[in-house]
Scaffold this active site. Sequence first.
Site, PDB file in Angstrom:
ATOM      1  N   LYS A 190       0.854  -1.198   0.000  1.00  0.00           N
ATOM      2  CA  LYS A 190       0.000   0.000   0.000  1.00  0.00           C
ATOM      3  C   LYS A 190       0.886   1.243   0.000  1.00  0.00           C
ATOM      4  CE  LYS A 190      -1.931   2.706   3.020  1.00  0.00           C
ATOM      5  NZ  LYS A 190      -1.816   3.983   2.273  1.00  0.00           N
ATOM      6  N   TYR A 254      -2.171  -4.242  15.641  1.00  0.00           N
ATOM      7  CA  TYR A 254      -2.874  -5.023  14.612  1.00  0.00           C
ATOM      8  C   TYR A 254      -2.386  -6.469  14.644  1.00  0.00           C
ATOM      9  CZ  TYR A 254      -4.066  -0.524  12.282  1.00  0.00           C
ATOM     10  OH  TYR A 254      -4.519   0.733  11.972  1.00  0.00           O
ATOM     11  N   GLU A 266       9.978   0.999  10.534  1.00  0.00           N
ATOM     12  CA  GLU A 266      10.956   2.085  10.349  1.00  0.00           C
ATOM     13  C   GLU A 266      10.189   3.381  10.541  1.00  0.00           C
ATOM     14  OE1 GLU A 266      14.005   1.513  10.014  1.00  0.00           O
ATOM     15  OE2 GLU A 266      14.077  -0.521   9.227  1.00  0.00           O
ATOM     16  N   CYS A 301      13.214  11.213   7.331  1.00  0.00           N
ATOM     17  CA  CYS A 301      13.199  10.667   8.690  1.00  0.00           C
ATOM     18  C   CYS A 301      14.520  10.855   9.422  1.00  0.00           C
ATOM     19  CB  CYS A 301      12.836   9.188   8.642  1.00  0.00           C
ATOM     20  SG  CYS A 301      13.893   8.256   7.538  1.00  0.00           S
ATOM     21  N   GLU A 397       9.593  15.711  16.084  1.00  0.00           N
ATOM     22  CA  GLU A 397       9.917  15.610  14.658  1.00  0.00           C
ATOM     23  C   GLU A 397       9.040  16.599  13.900  1.00  0.00           C
ATOM     24  OE1 GLU A 397       8.629  12.088  12.474  1.00  0.00           O
ATOM     25  OE2 GLU A 397      10.538  12.067  11.436  1.00  0.00           O
TER      26      GLU A 397
HETATM   27  P1  NAD Z   1       2.201   7.998   8.342  1.00  0.00           P
HETATM   28  O1  NAD Z   1       2.536   7.128   9.484  1.00  0.00           O
HETATM   29  O2  NAD Z   1       1.132   8.992   8.497  1.00  0.00           O
HETATM   30  O3  NAD Z   1       1.779   7.111   7.080  1.00  0.00           O
HETATM   31  C1  NAD Z   1       2.587   6.065   6.626  1.00  0.00           C
HETATM   32  C2  NAD Z   1       1.698   5.020   5.982  1.00  0.00           C
HETATM   33  O4  NAD Z   1       0.842   4.486   6.978  1.00  0.00           O
HETATM   34  C3  NAD Z   1       0.804   5.579   4.871  1.00  0.00           C
HETATM   35  O5  NAD Z   1       0.725   4.626   3.829  1.00  0.00           O
HETATM   36  C4  NAD Z   1      -0.543   5.700   5.565  1.00  0.00           C
HETATM   37  O6  NAD Z   1      -1.636   5.593   4.689  1.00  0.00           O
HETATM   38  C5  NAD Z   1      -0.504   4.534   6.523  1.00  0.00           C
HETATM   39  N1  NAD Z   1      -1.396   4.706   7.671  1.00  0.00           N
HETATM   40  C6  NAD Z   1      -1.806   5.868   8.238  1.00  0.00           C
HETATM   41  N2  NAD Z   1      -2.666   5.613   9.237  1.00  0.00           N
HETATM   42  C7  NAD Z   1      -2.817   4.259   9.308  1.00  0.00           C
HETATM   43  C8  NAD Z   1      -3.578   3.385  10.122  1.00  0.00           C
HETATM   44  N3  NAD Z   1      -4.389   3.854  11.066  1.00  0.00           N
HETATM   45  N4  NAD Z   1      -3.468   2.069   9.919  1.00  0.00           N
HETATM   46  C9  NAD Z   1      -2.663   1.566   8.954  1.00  0.00           C
HETATM   47  N5  NAD Z   1      -1.919   2.342   8.138  1.00  0.00           N
HETATM   48  C10 NAD Z   1      -1.997   3.685   8.305  1.00  0.00           C
HETATM   49  O7  NAD Z   1       3.582   8.651   7.907  1.00  0.00           O
HETATM   50  P2  NAD Z   1       3.848   9.646   6.701  1.00  0.00           P
HETATM   51  O8  NAD Z   1       3.297  10.957   7.094  1.00  0.00           O
HETATM   52  O9  NAD Z   1       3.436   9.052   5.393  1.00  0.00           O
HETATM   53  O10 NAD Z   1       5.443   9.654   6.659  1.00  0.00           O
HETATM   54  C11 NAD Z   1       6.164  10.439   7.505  1.00  0.00           C
HETATM   55  C12 NAD Z   1       6.748   9.633   8.640  1.00  0.00           C
HETATM   56  O11 NAD Z   1       7.489   8.528   8.124  1.00  0.00           O
HETATM   57  C13 NAD Z   1       7.721  10.422   9.456  1.00  0.00           C
HETATM   58  O12 NAD Z   1       7.526  10.185  10.822  1.00  0.00           O
HETATM   59  C14 NAD Z   1       9.064   9.865   9.021  1.00  0.00           C
HETATM   60  O13 NAD Z   1      10.074  10.047   9.965  1.00  0.00           O
HETATM   61  C15 NAD Z   1       8.756   8.452   8.743  1.00  0.00           C
HETATM   62  N6  NAD Z   1       9.738   7.830   7.831  1.00  0.00           N
HETATM   63  C16 NAD Z   1      10.620   6.924   8.340  1.00  0.00           C
HETATM   64  C17 NAD Z   1      11.573   6.326   7.529  1.00  0.00           C
HETATM   65  C18 NAD Z   1      12.546   5.306   8.084  1.00  0.00           C
HETATM   66  O14 NAD Z   1      13.112   4.538   7.310  1.00  0.00           O
HETATM   67  N7  NAD Z   1      12.747   5.247   9.386  1.00  0.00           N
HETATM   68  C19 NAD Z   1      11.624   6.654   6.179  1.00  0.00           C
HETATM   69  C20 NAD Z   1      10.714   7.576   5.685  1.00  0.00           C
HETATM   70  C21 NAD Z   1       9.765   8.164   6.529  1.00  0.00           C
END
Ligand code: NAD
Length: 498
Positions: A190, A254, A266, A301, A397
């Site tokens: 997804k 979950y 991550e 991140c 963050e």
């Molecule tokens: P997010 O957690 O809002 O969303 C990430 C994914 O999770 C999306 O596909 C979203 O649709 C899904 N999601 C959201 N709510 C959900 C739920 N209730 N149940 C299941 N899935 C759900 O994060 P974002 O805003 O897309 O990305 C930013 C974040 O990602 C930042 O915190 C960043 O630090 C982190 N990030 C980490 C890495 C790493 O490798 N550590 C890399 C890139 C980004």
Amino acid sequence: MKRTYREFQKIASELKPEGRAFIDGQFCDAADGTTFITENPATGETLTKVAHCKNTDVDRAVAAARRVFNAGTWSRAEPEERKEVLLKIAQLVREHTDELAVLESLDTGKTINDCLDEIGGEVPNFFQWYAELADKTFGKIAPTGPGAMALITREPAGIAGAVLPWNFPLVMAAWKIAPSLAVGCSAVIKPAEQTPLSTIRLAELMHQAGVPAGVINIVPGYGETAGKSIGLHNDIDTVSFTGSTEVGRMFMRYSGDSNLKGVGLEMGGKSPFIVLDDALINDDLIEHAAMSAFWNGGQNCSANMRQLIAKPLVEEFTGKILDRVKAFKLGDPLDPETDIGSMITKDHKEVVMSYIQSGINEGAQMVTGGDSDLPGFFIQPTVFENVAPNMKIAKEEIFGPVLGIMPMDTGEQAISIASDTDYGLHASVFTQDIDRALHIARSLPCGTVSVNGFSEGDIKTPFGGYKQSGSMARDNGTEALEQYLQTKTIWIHTSEKT
Ligand code: NAD
């Protein structure tokens, strides 16, 4: 040869982005026919309608993935066959780099140069690197006496789910897809709802490369629907998630509420950039400091937003970083002259702007940056001086272009401030003394430490976080394979007949 702005605009005008789901080797609409819109954040313009997948669609994708997994078409194929197909994917991505990079830039607001670097380099290199591991991932034989032969074998985990963020859409897809497919899993992916288009196009290229129907499935949709369905699905064996810590926590729940699937997380970070008093404040250090904070508009991140600078160097550092930051050019992400693109959405821009306001309210000095009057969701690269460790902009963050300069006295104080966070993804340390560098690197509770540079490492090195930046899982390197493999012991009783 690198193309011109006009040429990238022409590619953009000719693109017809595909927004349907990709399930069982075919494009399809969501079962209930609903769609959502994905837009270009640099202009607010609608790019296309995207299939709004929910439970039924995830069920369909998992059923296809399970069918082909059990049939063994991919899971029990000769490793060399999987390797050839993954190598072909790498080749096709390279052949379509310009198209994919423009698509990525339009969907994310990322600069075309960054998209070209990622899609011309990291993405195909990933498929190539894990292709080469497909026929080099060995099991073991344990030492035994003559009464037994003990084989420790590695088997694909089964169906791998992946839920992805929007900041590096195709890179994150490659991080999850390449190792999972190399070892024989089938995958249900997804992409983030803000940025589904490049991953959908990748699925088409993967199909063209020879990935059998059902092995790769893309279910675009929202987190609360498609993402949650993946997390709770009883027939998904392992899930790899990249995104916020808040949502990562949900994936653990979950798993507990369903089939106890493996969970690799991550997540976020608040990474320090430590400059000790013996460091040389030269162009190299300043370039690393600037890029560590503002690459991808700070939507990274591992961005080093807490810059802890030894007090005697603060004035020199601040002068030089300001000169460098003011040279960054904001603008149309498709223009190769642009250094910093748009924030991903209007809502995200508002969140980042509220952090900037909180920095001002808490008494840090904003010395450059703030809002931008460009259309779209742009924010100027922003630098705060005199940031104290207890301020909100030093603790949380922000995920936007907001760098905080924090004066510090000693290396031990730097370790203490740097460690005082729930995150533990990455850190940089600058010094001319290798003993000090190693002491600090060993002391910091985080997954990656860069010495005299800003780098997350590369494909060969594992990437992941300590504390609430990650679970014990790692992406990249041979370590990533652990998320998609399980270990089976085959214990054979033997006797010494001739
Ligand atoms: P997010 O957690 O809002 O969303 C990430 C994914 O999770 C999306 O596909 C979203 O649709 C899904 N999601 C959201 N709510 C959900 C739920 N209730 N149940 C299941 N899935 C759900 O994060 P974002 O805003 O897309 O990305 C930013 C974040 O990602 C930042 O915190 C960043 O630090 C982190 N990030 C980490 C890495 C790493 O490798 N550590 C890399 C890139 C980004």
